[in-house]
Design a protein around this motif. Structure first.
Motif, PDB file in Angstrom:
ATOM      1  N   SER A 179       2.150  -4.738   1.048  1.00 30.86           N
ATOM      2  CA  SER A 179       2.939  -3.812   1.864  1.00 30.86           C
ATOM      3  C   SER A 179       4.398  -3.849   1.403  1.00 30.86           C
ATOM      4  CB  SER A 179       2.849  -4.176   3.350  1.00 30.86           C
ATOM      5  OG  SER A 179       1.517  -4.112   3.816  1.00 30.86           O
ATOM      6  N   THR A 228       2.955   3.530   0.262  1.00 33.67           N
ATOM      7  CA  THR A 228       1.567   3.829   0.630  1.00 33.67           C
ATOM      8  C   THR A 228       0.697   4.168  -0.577  1.00 33.67           C
ATOM      9  OG1 THR A 228       2.368   6.059   1.136  1.00 33.67           O
ATOM     10  CG2 THR A 228       2.029   4.577   3.001  1.00 33.67           C
ATOM     11  N   ALA A 229       1.304   4.255  -1.765  1.00 30.76           N
ATOM     12  CA  ALA A 229       0.533   4.558  -2.975  1.00 30.76           C
ATOM     13  C   ALA A 229      -0.162   3.328  -3.551  1.00 30.76           C
ATOM     14  CB  ALA A 229       1.451   5.179  -4.039  1.00 30.76           C
ATOM     15  N   THR A 268      -2.455   0.145  -4.426  1.00 29.92           N
ATOM     16  CA  THR A 268      -3.837  -0.276  -4.241  1.00 29.92           C
ATOM     17  C   THR A 268      -4.108  -1.405  -5.217  1.00 29.92           C
ATOM     18  OG1 THR A 268      -6.123   0.503  -3.968  1.00 29.92           O
ATOM     19  CG2 THR A 268      -4.929   1.312  -5.896  1.00 29.92           C
ATOM     20  N   ASP A 326      -8.360   7.617  -5.477  1.00 29.58           N
ATOM     21  CA  ASP A 326      -8.691   8.931  -4.927  1.00 29.58           C
ATOM     22  C   ASP A 326      -8.234  10.008  -5.906  1.00 29.58           C
ATOM     23  OD1 ASP A 326      -8.903  11.326  -3.504  1.00 29.58           O
ATOM     24  OD2 ASP A 326      -8.106  10.481  -1.641  1.00 29.58           O
ATOM     25  N   HIS A 346      -7.939  13.157  -5.397  1.00 31.00           N
ATOM     26  CA  HIS A 346      -7.186  14.214  -4.700  1.00 31.00           C
ATOM     27  C   HIS A 346      -7.490  15.596  -5.321  1.00 31.00           C
ATOM     28  CE1 HIS A 346      -4.711  11.418  -2.292  1.00 31.00           C
ATOM     29  NE2 HIS A 346      -4.756  10.656  -3.357  1.00 31.00           N
ATOM     30  N   SER A 383       3.305   9.897  -5.826  1.00 30.16           N
ATOM     31  CA  SER A 383       3.121   9.107  -4.602  1.00 30.16           C
ATOM     32  C   SER A 383       1.828   9.375  -3.853  1.00 30.16           C
ATOM     33  CB  SER A 383       4.310   9.343  -3.656  1.00 30.16           C
ATOM     34  OG  SER A 383       5.487   8.800  -4.188  1.00 30.16           O
ATOM     35  N   ASP A 431      -1.703   8.797  -2.325  1.00 27.12           N
ATOM     36  CA  ASP A 431      -2.357   7.552  -1.922  1.00 27.12           C
ATOM     37  C   ASP A 431      -3.243   7.037  -3.056  1.00 27.12           C
ATOM     38  OD1 ASP A 431      -1.136   7.858   0.515  1.00 27.12           O
ATOM     39  OD2 ASP A 431      -2.961   8.370   1.620  1.00 27.12           O
ATOM     40  N   THR A 432      -3.211   5.751  -3.301  1.00 27.94           N
ATOM     41  CA  THR A 432      -3.945   5.016  -4.348  1.00 27.94           C
ATOM     42  C   THR A 432      -3.440   5.312  -5.756  1.00 27.94           C
ATOM     43  OG1 THR A 432      -5.787   6.592  -4.703  1.00 27.94           O
ATOM     44  CG2 THR A 432      -6.046   4.980  -2.926  1.00 27.94           C
ATOM     45  N   SER A 433      -2.278   5.959  -5.892  1.00 25.85           N
ATOM     46  CA  SER A 433      -1.773   6.299  -7.223  1.00 25.85           C
ATOM     47  C   SER A 433      -0.875   5.214  -7.815  1.00 25.85           C
ATOM     48  CB  SER A 433      -1.005   7.633  -7.187  1.00 25.85           C
ATOM     49  OG  SER A 433       0.218   7.503  -6.482  1.00 25.85           O
TER      50      SER A 433
END
Length: 301
Positions: free
Chosen positions: A88, A125-126, A128, A135, A137, A196, A198-200
């Motif tokens: 985080s 939040t990107a 992982t 993802d 996307h 940015s 998510d999961t990138s």
């Protein structure tokens, strides 16, 4: 010394990578040997403890190597789920753009080689972890790209840091994949949205303490997609040094323990091929940096 954030049996823990493909559950080892649990719950808090925590880990290593029974706190690496080492982040990930000459050229021309450090960011939040699915996307992008990078983890708070002192503020290093939606980048004429998703921002598998990396400019970097080598670079080819980047950022922005700086990517990204080689569902991206580790993620189907 290698530190990771991982899960086993639904429990998140800070782990120390041991020899023979094992990871030490620091808190449970403390409970066993010292009848206490002093290790913090997050990697950032561990980093903030500085040398005190580093020396504590060396003591734990010594005890474990002598131990007869280790099953309760020493796990196989194949049994854990990897989270991002900094699970985080407190702030956006700092990213250096076009920090390798040939990469700048493959995305444009020699006129695109920067004269000053070029910076953008990725949202927290990107992030992982190693082994996690990315993802695609598909509702947003058809031009998902990879960028293998050495990332620097900041170890202590600093502002207006001189280049001559910058390495004192480094805690360690990890591998980072700066996944990018090229079409979003072009459409919006800026980097944040395309960088940015998510999961990138896959990171890991762990942080290697700087004491184990005597020269961060002597590391080879290889990116493979489905086993095909796409990037073969070397950190000695950075245009702007780690010291320069840290100093530049810190002139007006306070750096803090756990801050992440991605140092740029060498040539060989998908967009640089003719025709481009973008990522598709099912593709696996594997980034290996000498002395740091291998980060592997698959695009979700």
């Amino acid at each position: 010394m290698k530190l990771a954030t991982a899960q086993i049996g639904g429990r998140t823990f800070i782990g120390l990578i041991m020899e023979e493909n094992k990871i030490l559950d620091i808190q449970r080892a403390e409970k066993k040997w010292f009848d206490m649990e002093s290790a913090p719950q997050s990697m950032i808090e561990c980093i903030e403890m500085g040398e005190k925590f580093f020396n504590h880990l060396k003591q734990l290593q010594m005890y474990v190597k002598k131990a007869d029974e280790t099953e309760s706190f020493l796990y196989s690496l194949t049994d854990v789920t990897w989270l991002p080492p900094i699970a985080s982040p407190r702030k956006n990930i700092f990213c250096v753009g076009k920090n390798y000459r040939e990469h700048a050229i493959e995305l444009g021309s020699e006129a695109d080689i920067p004269e000053h450090v070029m910076l953008f960011s990725k949202a927290p939040t990107a992030v992982t972890g190693h082994g996690q699915k990315i993802d695609p996307h598909l509702h947003l992008t058809s031009e998902l790209d990879y960028e293998g990078e050495l990332a620097v983890i900041i170890g202590k708070k600093g502002k207006r840091i001189p280049e001559t002192e910058a390495m004192d503020y480094v805690y360690g290093y990890t591998v980072l994949n700066d996944i990018t939606a090229r079409d979003l980048q072009s459409r919006h004429k800026q980097f944040l949205l395309g960088k940015s998703l998510d999961t990138s921002c896959p990171m890991g598998p762990y942080i290697v303490h700087k004491s184990a990396v005597p020269d961060p400019y002597a590391l080879s970097l290889v990116t493979k997609v489905n086993g095909e080598i796409r990037q073969e670079g070397h950190t000695k080819d950075m245009i702007f040094s780690i010291e320069n980047v840290i100093s530049t950022i810190s002139q007006g922005t306070t750096l803090e323990p756990g801050d992440i700086i991605a140092t740029g990517t060498p040539a060989g990204v998908g967009k640089g091929f003719k025709p481009p080689k973008y990522l598709s569902p099912g593709d696996t991206v594997e980034i290996s940096i000498e002395g740091i580790g291998t980060l592997s993620n698959t695009i979700a189907e």
